[in-house]
Design a protein around this motif. Structure first.
Motif, PDB file in Angstrom:
ATOM      1  N   LEU B  11      54.950  29.696  34.108  1.00  0.00           N
ATOM      2  CA  LEU B  11      53.750  28.072  34.236  1.00  0.00           C
ATOM      3  C   LEU B  11      54.969  26.843  33.684  1.00  0.00           C
ATOM      4  CD1 LEU B  11      51.994  31.048  33.957  1.00  0.00           C
ATOM      5  CD2 LEU B  11      50.880  29.042  32.043  1.00  0.00           C
ATOM      6  N   THR B  12      54.347  25.680  34.380  1.00  0.00           N
ATOM      7  CA  THR B  12      55.175  24.765  35.055  1.00  0.00           C
ATOM      8  C   THR B  12      54.204  22.880  34.178  1.00  0.00           C
ATOM      9  OG1 THR B  12      56.664  24.854  36.304  1.00  0.00           O
ATOM     10  CG2 THR B  12      57.422  23.447  35.441  1.00  0.00           C
ATOM     11  N   ASP B  13      53.809  22.499  33.196  1.00  0.00           N
ATOM     12  CA  ASP B  13      53.363  21.745  32.890  1.00  0.00           C
ATOM     13  C   ASP B  13      51.482  22.658  33.653  1.00  0.00           C
ATOM     14  OD1 ASP B  13      52.776  19.533  31.847  1.00  0.00           O
ATOM     15  OD2 ASP B  13      53.037  18.137  33.802  1.00  0.00           O
ATOM     16  N   VAL B  14      50.947  23.098  32.650  1.00  0.00           N
ATOM     17  CA  VAL B  14      49.018  23.577  32.823  1.00  0.00           C
ATOM     18  C   VAL B  14      48.657  22.791  32.362  1.00  0.00           C
ATOM     19  CG1 VAL B  14      47.940  25.175  33.647  1.00  0.00           C
ATOM     20  CG2 VAL B  14      50.271  25.845  34.190  1.00  0.00           C
ATOM     21  N   SER B  15      47.942  21.929  33.020  1.00  0.00           N
ATOM     22  CA  SER B  15      46.870  21.911  32.383  1.00  0.00           C
ATOM     23  C   SER B  15      45.372  22.481  32.794  1.00  0.00           C
ATOM     24  CB  SER B  15      46.430  20.258  32.517  1.00  0.00           C
ATOM     25  OG  SER B  15      47.827  19.331  32.333  1.00  0.00           O
ATOM     26  N   VAL B  16      44.726  22.498  31.888  1.00  0.00           N
ATOM     27  CA  VAL B  16      42.598  22.827  32.972  1.00  0.00           C
ATOM     28  C   VAL B  16      42.127  21.728  31.697  1.00  0.00           C
ATOM     29  CG1 VAL B  16      41.177  24.407  32.523  1.00  0.00           C
ATOM     30  CG2 VAL B  16      43.497  25.178  32.094  1.00  0.00           C
ATOM     31  N   THR B  17      41.194  21.407  32.947  1.00  0.00           N
ATOM     32  CA  THR B  17      40.389  19.932  32.807  1.00  0.00           C
ATOM     33  C   THR B  17      39.059  20.379  33.425  1.00  0.00           C
ATOM     34  OG1 THR B  17      41.678  18.413  33.191  1.00  0.00           O
ATOM     35  CG2 THR B  17      39.492  17.925  32.719  1.00  0.00           C
ATOM     36  N   TYR B  18      37.896  20.826  32.389  1.00  0.00           N
ATOM     37  CA  TYR B  18      36.534  21.193  32.463  1.00  0.00           C
ATOM     38  C   TYR B  18      35.645  19.612  32.407  1.00  0.00           C
ATOM     39  CZ  TYR B  18      37.372  25.454  30.682  1.00  0.00           C
ATOM     40  OH  TYR B  18      38.054  27.155  30.450  1.00  0.00           O
ATOM     41  N   GLY B  19      35.471  19.326  33.684  1.00  0.00           N
ATOM     42  CA  GLY B  19      34.413  18.182  33.852  1.00  0.00           C
ATOM     43  C   GLY B  19      35.011  17.144  33.755  1.00  0.00           C
ATOM     44  N   SER B  20      34.798  16.139  32.565  1.00  0.00           N
ATOM     45  CA  SER B  20      35.998  15.401  32.576  1.00  0.00           C
ATOM     46  C   SER B  20      36.894  15.214  31.277  1.00  0.00           C
ATOM     47  CB  SER B  20      35.269  13.741  31.939  1.00  0.00           C
ATOM     48  OG  SER B  20      34.365  14.196  31.107  1.00  0.00           O
ATOM     49  N   GLU B  21      36.750  16.624  30.471  1.00  0.00           N
ATOM     50  CA  GLU B  21      37.240  16.829  28.966  1.00  0.00           C
ATOM     51  C   GLU B  21      38.608  17.707  29.426  1.00  0.00           C
ATOM     52  OE1 GLU B  21      35.450  19.241  26.429  1.00  0.00           O
ATOM     53  OE2 GLU B  21      37.202  18.793  24.859  1.00  0.00           O
ATOM     54  N   THR B  22      39.837  18.069  29.208  1.00  0.00           N
ATOM     55  CA  THR B  22      41.258  18.496  29.503  1.00  0.00           C
ATOM     56  C   THR B  22      40.683  19.024  27.893  1.00  0.00           C
ATOM     57  OG1 THR B  22      41.970  16.322  29.733  1.00  0.00           O
ATOM     58  CG2 THR B  22      43.609  18.434  29.625  1.00  0.00           C
ATOM     59  N   ALA B  23      40.532  20.845  27.846  1.00  0.00           N
ATOM     60  CA  ALA B  23      40.847  21.455  27.270  1.00  0.00           C
ATOM     61  C   ALA B  23      42.266  21.989  26.600  1.00  0.00           C
ATOM     62  CB  ALA B  23      39.891  22.867  27.669  1.00  0.00           C
ATOM     63  N   VAL B  24      43.277  21.828  28.025  1.00  0.00           N
ATOM     64  CA  VAL B  24      44.278  22.515  27.317  1.00  0.00           C
ATOM     65  C   VAL B  24      45.515  21.929  28.710  1.00  0.00           C
ATOM     66  CG1 VAL B  24      46.021  24.462  27.853  1.00  0.00           C
ATOM     67  CG2 VAL B  24      43.623  24.789  27.164  1.00  0.00           C
ATOM     68  N   ALA B  25      46.352  21.272  28.012  1.00  0.00           N
ATOM     69  CA  ALA B  25      47.233  20.602  28.055  1.00  0.00           C
ATOM     70  C   ALA B  25      49.070  20.673  28.201  1.00  0.00           C
ATOM     71  CB  ALA B  25      47.039  18.877  28.402  1.00  0.00           C
ATOM     72  N   GLY B  26      49.795  21.244  29.213  1.00  0.00           N
ATOM     73  CA  GLY B  26      51.540  20.170  29.460  1.00  0.00           C
ATOM     74  C   GLY B  26      51.862  22.139  28.422  1.00  0.00           C
TER      75      GLY B  26
END
Lengths: 287, 262
Positions: B11-26
């Motif tokens: 995994l490299t610099d993975v971010s997860v965004t729900y709608g406009s809210e980023t839940a997990v970053a980097g």
């Protein structure tokens, strides 16, 4: 107030609630028993094998109600064929595929409203569209199509509700195994929801079987031979009841209780078969 | 099942965004093949969210954006030309928090995956079902009950059935989202024993709230944290489990592990 007094008071409320709730339940049961008991006692004297298997004679004062029994059976069967496939598939779409948007909510609301439209309005609509514009005349087909319009929203809603009862964890388990959405629905979700869908559909159909207003203008006749084609005009139990009770000659109003008993018994038997089947299915579906 | 050294994630610099809210970053991490990796951290730290990226189950939620690179055995699993989610999930199985067997027989539960992927022959299915139940350490208990309804099993047995069901597609990776949190201690022990045997042939990524469990079953541990509600969750540190629990390099890891918060 001290603790003991508060507890005593809570107990008193508990007792009052139990009595009031119980009385309401007993009242409902009493009404149902009175209803069934009265129809049974008035009707049983007329119901015989001949009554169910013979056509009427001498302006309905003798003979039986066979053409009406067959007519109601055909109308209900036609309604089932027209509504169940479309209604179940529409319900699946709404529950499983439709986006959670304003438009979906509007569609759902419209369907709920359709279910609340008085049945005589459907009758009028059926007369205008199926009987006149489509030129089907007063026929089993036109009657079944009219009853279908009235039953469709019930089946869509029942299907959607039954599907929503299925835990989303089951869907995820299937998707996580590499199943497509369609397979997930077909193999896991629908079988699990089947008891609810079938029950809802049968309730909708038994409602349709007993409706008078929609078929009044689209399908029925005071007297007709046993229907032989979808285009035949037919007799039907609810309409037969209505016409006998309001307009028939002197002895007929007594016989009408026999017809009522046949109608109520038929629908009750149908519902009981479904209830038994459903409780068997339920045992396999606890989560 | 022989070791084939497949099922490693990069995994490299993975971010997860729900709608406009980023839940997990980097999040950048390496999940080695045929070992157990534990994701730990307090509630809401994005462990399960990250886990669901690995078999693209986040896709099913809708309105989710995933950025960064996720490679499985060197192939980008979000490259739609290279990998189809349906095919990916055959290779990356999942076991859920609560046992969720299908309302059908024990046999049909385990055979569901293979049937989905086109196995039709009864003899072949029989063999897969037996093998999978053996690997999930459930065969001895259910071999005479295969025609029984899955709901007749106990909670712990149901969860092992779900493990067997996931193993039946012969996945390289098994994702487990708090697989023992709804089970009693004995059933938990059985699941942990199963994990210990399975890691010889399958890569396991397990999310857990239970730090003793992470210490017992895993080879690597990743500690995730969401410091504040304004910022997304991130990976604090990751390392060999023994090191993480005895000598963590980040102060927040130490505080979490010793039970000062979370």
């Amino acid at each position: 107030m001290n603790v003991r007094a508060r507890i005593r008071r809570a107990r008193a409320y508990e007792l009052i609630a139990k009595v009031v709730l119980g009385a309401c339940a007993a009242l409902s049961l009493g009404v149902a028993l009175l209803f069934v008991g009265y129809i049974f006692s008035r009707g049983i004297g007329f119901v015989s094998l001949e009554f169910i298997t013979q056509p009427p004679r001498k302006f309905m004062t003798e003979g039986g109600i066979l053409p009406a029994v067959v007519g109601t059976f055909l109308l209900t069967l036609g309604t089932a064929l027209l509504t169940i496939p479309v209604g179940v598939m529409a319900g699946i779409y709404l529950a499983e595929y439709a986006p959670r948007s304003r438009r979906t909510r509007v569609i759902r609301l419209a369907i709920a409203n359709m279910a609340g439209v008085p049945s005589v309005v459907y009758g009028l609509f059926g007369l205008a569209l199926f009987v006149t514009v489509f030129g089907w005349g007063r026929s089993v087909l036109a009657g079944a199509a009219t009853l279908a319009c009235l039953t469709l929203p019930v089946i869509i809603t029942a299907t959607e509700e039954a599907l929503r009862q299925i835990p989303s964890d089951l869907r995820r388990a299937s998707l996580a195994l590499g199943a497509t959405r369609l397979r997930t629905i077909g193999r896991v979700v629908l079988p699990a929801a089947a008891p609810g869908i079938v029950t809802g559909s049968i309730l909708g159909l038994s409602r349709a079987a007993g409706e008078t207003a929609p078929i009044l203008l689209t399908a029925v006749a005071f007297f007709a031979p046993i229907a032989t084609s979808p285009m035949s005009q037919t007799m039907a139990l609810p309409y037969h009841l209505f016409i006998m009770a309001t307009q028939a000659t002197k002895d007929a109003p007594q016989m009408v209780w026999g017809t009522a008993l046949v109608l109520v018994a038929g629908i009750s038997i149908l519902n009981m078969i479904i209830a038994t089947w459903r409780s068997n299915q339920r045992r396999k579906m606890r989560w | 099942m022989v070791s084939n050294n497949l099922g490693s994630f990069e995994l490299t610099d993975v971010s997860v965004t729900y709608g406009s809210e980023t839940a997990v970053a980097g999040v950048t991490m390496h999940i080695p093949a045929e070992s157990v990796t534990a994701l730990i951290g307090p509630s809401g730290c994005g462990k399960s969210t990250l886990l669901r990226c690995l078999n693209r189950m986040n896709d099913e939620i809708g309105n989710v954006t995933i950025e960064g690179k996720l490679l499985l055995d060197g192939v980008d699993i979000y490259d739609s030309r290279a990998v189809d989610p349906v095919e990916l999930r055959k290779r990356v199985g999942q076991v859920f928090q609560k046992p969720n067997p299908f309302p059908m027989t024990i046999f049909d539960n385990v055979a569901y995956g293979p049937r989905t992927h086109g196995v039709k022959k009864k003899s072949e299915l029989d063999q897969i079902v037996e093998e999978s139940l053996r690997r999930a350490a459930l065969w001895k208990e259910v071999k005479d009950l295969l025609k029984k309804h899955a709901f007749e099993l106990s909670g712990g047995q149901q969860q092992r059935l779900c493990i067997a069901r996931a193993l039946a597609t012969e996945p390289e990776v098994l994702l487990m989202d708090e697989p023992a949190s709804s089970l009693d201690p004995i059933s938990t022990q059985q699941i942990e024993d199963t994990i210990a045997t399975l890691k010889e042939s399958v890569t396991i990524v397990i999310v857990t709230h239970n730090m003793q469990q992470a210490a017992r079953v895993s080879d690597q541990t990743a500690f995730m944290l969401r410091d504040s509600m304004e910022r997304p969750a991130s990976l604090v540190e990751m390392g060999e489990t023994r090191m993480m629990f005895t000598n963590p390099s980040d102060k927040r890891t130490e505080e979490y592990i010793t039970g000062r918060f979370g």
